[in-house]
Design an enzyme around this catalytic site. Structure first.
Site, PDB file in Angstrom:
ATOM      1  N   GLY A  28      16.409  61.959 -17.029  1.00 28.32           N
ATOM      2  CA  GLY A  28      16.126  62.674 -15.696  1.00 28.32           C
ATOM      3  C   GLY A  28      17.752  63.584 -15.879  1.00 28.32           C
ATOM      4  N   SER A  29      17.570  65.246 -15.499  1.00 31.10           N
ATOM      5  CA  SER A  29      18.899  66.167 -15.253  1.00 31.10           C
ATOM      6  C   SER A  29      18.804  67.548 -15.815  1.00 31.10           C
ATOM      7  CB  SER A  29      18.987  65.750 -17.240  1.00 31.10           C
ATOM      8  OG  SER A  29      17.783  65.506 -17.692  1.00 31.10           O
TER       9      SER A  29
END
Length: 219
Positions: A187-188
């Site tokens: 997640g980013s």
């Protein structure tokens, strides 16, 4: 058939040790209780899916800037590139692509060129969808210089879950459009700073495919 093809994509080497750890834990869980073991199987399959690395068909025409990441366009605004890259202190159009834990997290070069600079900066781990993540979160920035001298900044930003930015490239390397240059685990967000005068061709909320979806046209 379609679901099988989705889960049987090639896995990036960065994911092998994580899948191995999940698999080992799953074996132990089966010895404790079969229900826990099957939960482990599900998590192992998800981990494999997270690190998938499918081939992409990058547009062949020169001058097209493509998305560096799978995900959703979360922001389009004017902003100055990270100071550590040494680029001019000038506000450029920034396109932010938010990657959830369900997106492929392999990052690809938005345009062909030479890496003029790479700069890592430690920071916080706010939700990557927030505007302040660009300034406050851990990040790794690349300045790609094209053949005509113009530059594009690409910034890998860690998020609330992501705690590990990986960059495979080095300063001086030459990248092809759509070539893999890094990934961020779990997640980013990726920010792309377009050259001055170049207008975005995407909208807020639009789904991006790394190496394929066109963000802008230099011509």
């Amino acid at each position: 058939m379609k679901m099988r093809d989705t889960f049987l994509k090639p896995m990036h080497p960065e994911g092998r040790k994580f899948v191995g750890i999940f698999a080992a834990i799953t074996v132990i869980l089966f010895l404790i209780w079969s229900v826990l073991g099957w939960i482990g199987v599900g998590l192992t399959v998800w981990c494999y899916y997270f690190f998938r690395d499918p081939e992409r068909v990058t547009p062949a025409r020169e001058g097209l800037i493509v998305s560096p990441a799978d995900g959703i366009v979360s922001m389009i605004e004017k902003s100055v590139p990270p100071a550590e890259l040494g680029m001019p202190d000038q506000a450029l159009t920034r396109i932010s692509v938010f990657m959830s834990v369900f997106n492929c997290h392999v990052n690809r070069a938005p345009i062909a060129g030479r890496i003029a600079a790479i700069a890592y900066r430690p920071g916080k781990f706010f939700n990557a969808s927030l505007d302040k993540a660009s300034a406050d979160n851990e990040r790794n920035s690349l300045c790609i210089e094209m053949a005509d001298g113009r530059q594009i900044a690409v910034v890998q930003i860690a998020g609330l879950v992501a705690r590990r930015i990986v960059c495979f490239s080095s300063t001086g390397d030459t990248l092809r459009t759509g070539e893999r240059f890094g990934l961020i685990r779990f997640g980013s967000r990726l920010d792309v700073y377009l050259p001055e005068g170049v207008e975005p061709m995407v909208d807020l909320g639009q789904t991006m495919i790394a190496g394929e979806t066109v963000l802008a046209d230099l011509q």
